[in-house]
Scaffold this motif. Sequence first.
Motif, PDB file in Angstrom:
ATOM      1  N   PRO A   4      25.950  71.956  15.443  1.00 50.44           N
ATOM      2  CA  PRO A   4      26.078  70.863  16.410  1.00 50.44           C
ATOM      3  C   PRO A   4      24.845  70.794  17.292  1.00 50.44           C
ATOM      4  N   THR A   6      22.902  69.878  20.712  1.00 50.48           N
ATOM      5  CA  THR A   6      23.308  69.865  22.116  1.00 50.48           C
ATOM      6  C   THR A   6      22.371  68.985  22.926  1.00 50.48           C
ATOM      7  N   THR A  57      29.605  72.149  27.426  1.00 51.37           N
ATOM      8  CA  THR A  57      29.521  73.542  26.978  1.00 51.37           C
ATOM      9  C   THR A  57      29.050  74.520  28.057  1.00 51.37           C
ATOM     10  N   LYS A  82      27.787  69.015  23.674  1.00 44.56           N
ATOM     11  CA  LYS A  82      27.626  68.777  22.242  1.00 44.56           C
ATOM     12  C   LYS A  82      27.417  67.287  21.996  1.00 44.56           C
ATOM     13  N   ASP A  84      27.445  65.970  18.827  1.00 46.02           N
ATOM     14  CA  ASP A  84      27.768  65.720  17.420  1.00 46.02           C
ATOM     15  C   ASP A  84      29.050  64.925  17.213  1.00 46.02           C
ATOM     16  N   SER A  88      30.627  61.838  22.600  1.00 49.23           N
ATOM     17  CA  SER A  88      29.545  62.421  23.387  1.00 49.23           C
ATOM     18  C   SER A  88      28.551  61.397  23.919  1.00 49.23           C
TER      19      SER A  88
END
Length: 123
Positions: A4, A6, A57, A82, A84, A88
């Motif tokens: 993933p 970031t 995160t 993240k 992905d 997001s």
Amino acid sequence: AVSPRTGKFTVNFTITNLQYSSHLRNPYSAKFSATARVLTALLDQLFKKTSIHSVYTGCKMMAFRPAQKIEDTGVDAVCTYKTDSAASQFDRVILYHEVSNETNGIANLGIYSLDQESLYING
């Protein structure tokens, strides 16, 4: 599997009830560590209440700095999320408003009082 990706955003604000000292300049001091630990936990709680909660995160304290008033301390943090997933879409304007709401209008973050003019979120 694709790892993933970031994204990062910076959070800057000023605490009005934490006096800046040379201990806060030194990232290896006990004072820096303790303050960073508390603030990291508070930011975690805060961002878990916002629209980025599912992709957030964590935050890392980068620096504490002297502010305009002697009893104030500026805070610089870098936070990650993240990128992905469809959820997001990072929108710093929305996030700013959510943070404002969760801090009583940028007034309080846990035990700390905030300078209401000082919050800056940059995606």
